[in-house]
Design a protein around this motif. Structure first.
Motif, short mmCIF file in Angstrom:
data_model
loop_
_atom_site.label_atom_id
_atom_site.label_comp_id
_atom_site.label_asym_id
_atom_site.label_seq_id
_atom_site.Cartn_x
_atom_site.Cartn_y
_atom_site.Cartn_z
N CYS A 257 -32.42 -1.76 -23.20
CA CYS A 257 -31.55 -0.62 -23.55
C CYS A 257 -30.30 -1.07 -24.28
O CYS A 257 -29.40 -0.26 -24.53
N GLY B 176 -28.03 -3.15 -23.15
CA GLY B 176 -26.90 -3.43 -22.26
C GLY B 176 -26.14 -2.21 -21.81
O GLY B 176 -24.94 -2.29 -21.52
N ALA C 70 -26.99 -0.15 -19.10
CA ALA C 70 -27.27 0.23 -17.71
C ALA C 70 -28.26 1.39 -17.62
O ALA C 70 -28.10 2.30 -16.81
N CYS D 89 -32.00 0.60 -18.37
CA CYS D 89 -33.40 0.17 -18.29
C CYS D 89 -33.71 -0.73 -17.09
O CYS D 89 -34.84 -0.79 -16.67
N THR D 90 -32.76 -1.47 -16.62
CA THR D 90 -32.88 -2.48 -15.56
C THR D 90 -33.70 -3.72 -15.97
O THR D 90 -34.00 -4.55 -15.14
N CYS E 102 -32.68 -6.16 -17.59
CA CYS E 102 -31.79 -7.33 -17.62
C CYS E 102 -31.53 -7.85 -16.21
O CYS E 102 -30.67 -8.70 -16.02
N CYS F 291 -26.29 -7.09 -17.53
CA CYS F 291 -25.48 -6.46 -18.58
C CYS F 291 -24.22 -5.82 -18.01
O CYS F 291 -23.33 -5.43 -18.77
S1 FES Z 1 -29.94 -4.08 -20.61
FE1 FES Z 1 -30.67 -2.19 -19.87
S2 FES Z 1 -29.83 -2.06 -17.89
FE2 FES Z 1 -29.04 -3.94 -18.63
#
Ligand code: FES
Length: 130
Positions: A47, A49, A51, A53-54, A56, A88
């Protein structure tokens, strides 16, 4: 947790990624970028960074930050993710040891995702880790 030294001294947090080694990281760098750019580990950030998609997510072995952004708290709860943090949503301001549990290798994805901005996005609202 090893904190940075007193005011006026430079701080060079050390990031260890299990199985990959330890690197120096510029203080305040987003953990997701430090893992990718400094430790050279192919962490996902689908996504960009933000917050959402999770992908990362990492597991902390040592130095887990005691604070968490509200965005991280909400997405971890919504996606029922336990025992992991979103790289992220974390800045490197002290020594950390993590396990990279969500990597491009083996993911079947064509790329890790858009490069996250240098600063935490969305603009962080901090709370303590539940
Ligand atoms: S890059 Fe998507 S939640 Fe961290």
């Amino acid at each position: 947790m090893i904190a940075c030294p007193t005011e006026g001294e430079s701080c060079v947090p050390k990031l260890t990624v299990e199985g990959f080694g330890t690197v120096d990281v510029p203080e305040g760098k987003r953990l997701v970028l430090a893992i990718e750019q400094d430790a050279r580990v192919d962490v996902l950030h689908a996504c960009g960074g933000n917050a959402r998609c999770t992908t990362c997510r990492v597991e902390f072995i040592a130095g887990e930050p005691p604070r968490m952004t509200e965005a991280e708290r909400q997405v971890l709860a919504a996606k029922n993710v336990a025992g992991a943090r979103l790289s992220c949503q974390i800045v490197c301001d002290h020594d950390m040891t993590v396990r990279a549990i969500s990597r491009l290798e083996g993911s079947g994805r064509p790329d890790p995702g858009p490069t996250p901005a240098p600063e935490i996005t969305p603009s962080p609202v901090w709370s303590t880790v539940p």
